[in-house]
Each structure stands twice: as structure tokens, then as C-alpha cells.
Design a protein around this motif. Structure first.
Motif, PDB file in Angstrom:
ATOM      1  N   SER A   5       0.823  -1.207   0.000  1.00 21.36           N
ATOM      2  CA  SER A   5       0.000   0.000   0.000  1.00 21.36           C
ATOM      3  C   SER A   5       0.860   1.262   0.000  1.00 21.36           C
ATOM      4  CB  SER A   5      -0.900   0.028   1.239  1.00 21.36           C
ATOM      5  OG  SER A   5      -0.126   0.202   2.410  1.00 21.36           O
ATOM      6  N   LYS A   7       0.166   3.811   1.783  1.00 24.28           N
ATOM      7  CA  LYS A   7       0.278   4.151   3.201  1.00 24.28           C
ATOM      8  C   LYS A   7       1.443   3.407   3.845  1.00 24.28           C
ATOM      9  CE  LYS A   7      -3.480   4.623   5.648  1.00 24.28           C
ATOM     10  NZ  LYS A   7      -4.717   4.327   6.430  1.00 24.28           N
ATOM     11  N   GLN A  10       4.670   4.911   2.838  1.00 23.18           N
ATOM     12  CA  GLN A  10       4.896   6.224   3.447  1.00 23.18           C
ATOM     13  C   GLN A  10       5.133   6.136   4.953  1.00 23.18           C
ATOM     14  OE1 GLN A  10       1.339   8.337   2.290  1.00 23.18           O
ATOM     15  NE2 GLN A  10       2.195   8.950   0.303  1.00 23.18           N
ATOM     16  N   GLU A 112      -9.673  11.558   6.897  1.00 23.44           N
ATOM     17  CA  GLU A 112      -8.598  11.505   5.911  1.00 23.44           C
ATOM     18  C   GLU A 112      -8.327  12.910   5.370  1.00 23.44           C
ATOM     19  OE1 GLU A 112      -5.879   9.049   3.651  1.00 23.44           O
ATOM     20  OE2 GLU A 112      -7.458   8.294   4.972  1.00 23.44           O
ATOM     21  N   THR A 131       0.311   9.047   9.822  1.00 22.64           N
ATOM     22  CA  THR A 131       0.264   8.315   8.547  1.00 22.64           C
ATOM     23  C   THR A 131      -0.761   7.200   8.608  1.00 22.64           C
ATOM     24  OG1 THR A 131       2.585   8.809   8.097  1.00 22.64           O
ATOM     25  CG2 THR A 131       1.617   6.962   6.907  1.00 22.64           C
ATOM     26  N   GLY A 134      -4.216   8.648   8.347  1.00 20.60           N
ATOM     27  CA  GLY A 134      -4.525   9.492   7.199  1.00 20.60           C
ATOM     28  C   GLY A 134      -4.576  10.967   7.542  1.00 20.60           C
TER      29      GLY A 134
END
Length: 396
Positions: A5, A7, A10, A112, A131, A134
Motif C-alpha cells: 500500500s 500508506k 509512506q 482523511e 500516517t 490518514g
């Protein structure tokens, strides 16, 4: 091949733990490593807490309530009452560490793409929690030159947008050791009321304040009944990091009701750890008096030893057991790795936490480290001598 992903890609590495592989290589070379990188106290956990687990009479290790056992929450509320924080058991959700409390808080108040303003440098895992949730962190920079004091409120106001949901502080601060004054807390309370925001306070180091200073909680402010969210933990207070018990506290019923849904999704906090944490509330004040005296002495030694090293600047911590130190190097990540891989004095070296990971602004903290003064005084002196010689030897 299936893709990871965005996410997940990151998600930031922990600046505190990412150097562990290099430390393990140092161990294999029979080096002694002085750990200044992680806030793991060497103070013994209260005997009353350890005895409670050893002497339990449970025959089934069952779930507890999602919000934590009622008996424990009642006793937590009693603890806060003694601290001039008037909350009830129903205002408290027991969590799996302060980390889960922060995740519950972010999940309960932000969607988010929403924003949370945080004075930086800040606890590195805030980046990870944001993170995972979101949420976008909007940093407001505090400076080593004025000991990481609260930035002017005007700097916060410049950053507030329709996406802003909260201001998050850590008090006393990790990684700076800064202790916010009553006046600074009141200024923050006023701005969140003015803009209809939440004020989230990570107060896990509340017991550790030095030089006669007193910790002042956001929930001591009557105006914070609807806007205040307190995050707490037993990890540092009772030297029980492995218990993984914390709590989220708020008088805002909607916040508690929402956080409870997140708590229900993970079922319940660990039972044995709640037993230990409930018993730990019986810890006498003498325990904290001795611990505070010990940490203050360690801080004073650290400040004295660092003052002897040319080119080093530091913020003077007023609480917790951390400080940010600015070094005469270009890249503290490279320096920290070099300490473990290529440097030692008679088989001894140190492990520090590069400070860039405690910032959100790119490029900040590149020549800084965080030091946790959780070693005994003799080891701290040795560690500072190693740092001094290392800086004289190191070439960027």
C-alpha cells in the motif's frame, strides 16, 4: 507481484529503533554499547505491581471490558483527582499503551486529509500515528535557542485552516524535556476554544518535573471540558514500558463514545497488565521522590559533561528524561551509524537517536540527536566521554 500500500510505503521508520541492526553487529564484535537512544528506564518497577501479577488468583485469563476494567478506571480517576484533574471512570478508556490512545484520539477527531498542528521537534511516532490515520501533521517550529519553548500563538494561528482539527502537545516534552508553564497551557486553551479545535496533550511524563516546577494539565483548565483530550501511560511513570497500558481521558462524551468503538474493534486491553497497573497506583510518593531526584542528578551530570564538548549546543530539560543536542556534524544519521560500525574506545561505544525523525519539516534536525538519560550516573559520564572523543575523531 502484489503491491504494498501507498500508506505502508509512506510509513516512517522509527529514528529510535532503525539503528538496531548496527547495534547488533556491534554486540557480535563484543563491543559494549551505551544506549542513549531509547527511553527505557533502568529504574525498577514498583514491587507492588510485580507482586500483584505473581499473586493473582485468576483461573481463566479472560477478556476485560473494551474500555478497561471498571475497578481500574475508578482508581485512575482517583489518581487524577489528587492531581486536581476532576474526571470520572466513564471519562476514561484504558488502552494498549499511550500509543493506542493517540491512535484512538486521531481516529475519533480527524478524517482523511485533516490536519493536526504540532510543535516540533515532537515524539517521532506521531509521524507514524498520523500516517496510519490518514492525518496530515502541520509543524510549528520551536527552537533550541530558546530551549524549545512554546512558539508564539500567532505562529499557530497562521497555520489554522478549515482542515485543522487539533493542536497536539507533549508535556513534558519528548524529545526536548521542555515543561509547558500554566500560562502557556492557558494560551493554547484559548486558541483552541477560539477556533473550535481539540487540544490533545500527551502527558505520560507528568511525574517528572524538576527544579521546583509543577506540571499543569490541560484538564485542570475548566474551559477544556469539551475541547481537551489527555493521553497517559504507565510506561514511564512506573518504569513499566512492557506492560503496554495507557489511557485516553476526556470529559467530551462524544469523544469517549467514539473512541470506545475503536476500543471495541480491538476487543480489550491486556488483563495481566491491567492487574499490574492497578496495583501500581498504590506506589508510595517516596518512590517518585527518589526517582525524580535520580533523574535530576542524571540531567545535571549530562548538562555538565556536554558543556565540556566544543561545538555542542543543547536544550536544558525541565522534565521527562530526554534532551535534544546539536552537534558539529552535517548528518547525525551518518554519525550515529558510524558510532556503532566504526568507532569504539576500548571496546565501548554509544547509540544515539538521530533527531531528524523527530521533525516533520524536511531538513530540520539533521545535525541534532536525542539523548535519553536513562543510564546510571557512572555510565552517563563514560558515554559523554565517548561522545567527546568521537566528535574529535569523526570526519563528515
Amino acid at each position: 507481484m502484489p503491491k504494498i500500500s501507498v500508506k505502508g510505503q509512506q510509513m516512517p521508520e522509527s529514528p529510535i529503533r532503525k539503528l538496531v541492526p548496527f547495534a547488533e553487529k556491534a554486540y557480535k564484535l563484543n563491543k559494549r554499547v551505551y544506549h542513549l537512544n531509547i527511553g527505557q528506564p533502568d529504574i525498577k518497577s514498583p514491587k507492588v505491581a510485580m507482586d500483584a501479577v505473581e499473586q493473582h488468583s485468576l483461573e481463566i485469563l479472560a477478556y476485560t471490558r473494551s474500555e478497561g476494567s471498571e475497578g481500574y478506571r475508578i482508581k485512575i480517576a482517583e489518581y487524577y483527582t489528587k492531581k486536581n484533574i476532576n474526571v470520572a471512570a466513564d471519562d476514561i478508556i484504558v488502552t494498549t499503551g499511550g500509543s493506542e490512545a493517540l491512535l484512538f484520539a486521531m481516529g475519533s477527531i480527524a478524517d482523511e486529509g485533516d490536519e493536526v498542528i504540532i510543535p516540533e521537534p515532537f515524539y517521532a511516532n506521531y509521524n507514524g500515528f498520523a500516517t496510519a490515520s490518514g492525518v496530515n501533521i502541520v509543524p510549528v517550529n520551536s527552537k533550541i535557542e530558546n530551549n524549545f519553548a512554546l512558539p508564539p500563538i500567532s505562529e499557530f494561528e497562521k497555520l489554522i485552516t478549515p482542515k485543522t482539527k487539533a493542536i497536539l502537545i507533549c508535556n513534558p516534552g519528548n524529545p526536548t524535556g521542555y515543561l509547558y508553564s500554566k500560562e502557556e497551557i492557558q494560551k493554547l486553551a484559548a486558541i483552541v476554544k477560539k477556533h473550535d479545535l481539540f487540544l490533545v496533550a500527551d502527558e505520560v511524563y507528568r511525574e517528572f518535573a524538576y527544579d521546583g516546577a509543577q506540571h499543569y494539565s490541560i484538564l485542570e483548565e475548566d474551559s477544556m471540558a469539551e475541547n481537551g483530550i489527555l493521553v497517559d501511560s504507565v510506561s514511564k511513570r512506573y518504569s513499566m514500558c512492557g506492560a503496554r497500558i495507557g489511557c485516553l481521558v476526556s470529559k467530551n462524551k462524544q469523544v469517549i463514545q467514539t473512541a470506545l468503538k475503536f476500543a471495541q474493534a480491538r476487543l480489550s486491553p491486556p488483563t495481566f497488565a491491567q492487574i499490574a497497573s492497578e496495583a501500581a497506583l498504590q506506589t508510595p510518593q517516596s518512590y517518585f521522590d527518589e526517582v525524580i531526584t535520580e533523574y535530576k542528578e542524571r540531567r545535571d551530570i549530562l548538562v555538565n559533561e556536554l558543556s565540556k564538548i566544543p561545538g555542542v549546543t543543547m536544550g536544558i530539560p525541565k522534565g521527562a528524561f530526554y534532551c535534544i543536542v546539536q552537534l558539529p556534524v552535517k548528518d547525525s544519521d551518518a554519525f550515529a551509524q558510524w558510532l556503532l560500525e566504526d568507532f569504539d574506545i576500548d571496546g565501548e561505544t554509544i547509540m544515539v537517536a538521530p533527531a531528524a525523525g523527530f521533525y516533520s519539516t524536511p531538513g530540520m534536525g539533521k545535525n541534532q540527536i536525542r539523548i535519553a538519560y536513562v543510564l546510571n550516573k557512572e555510565s552517563l559520564i563514560k558515554a559523554m566521554n565517548i561522545l567527546k572523543v568521537a566528535l574529535e575523531t569523526y570526519k563528515d
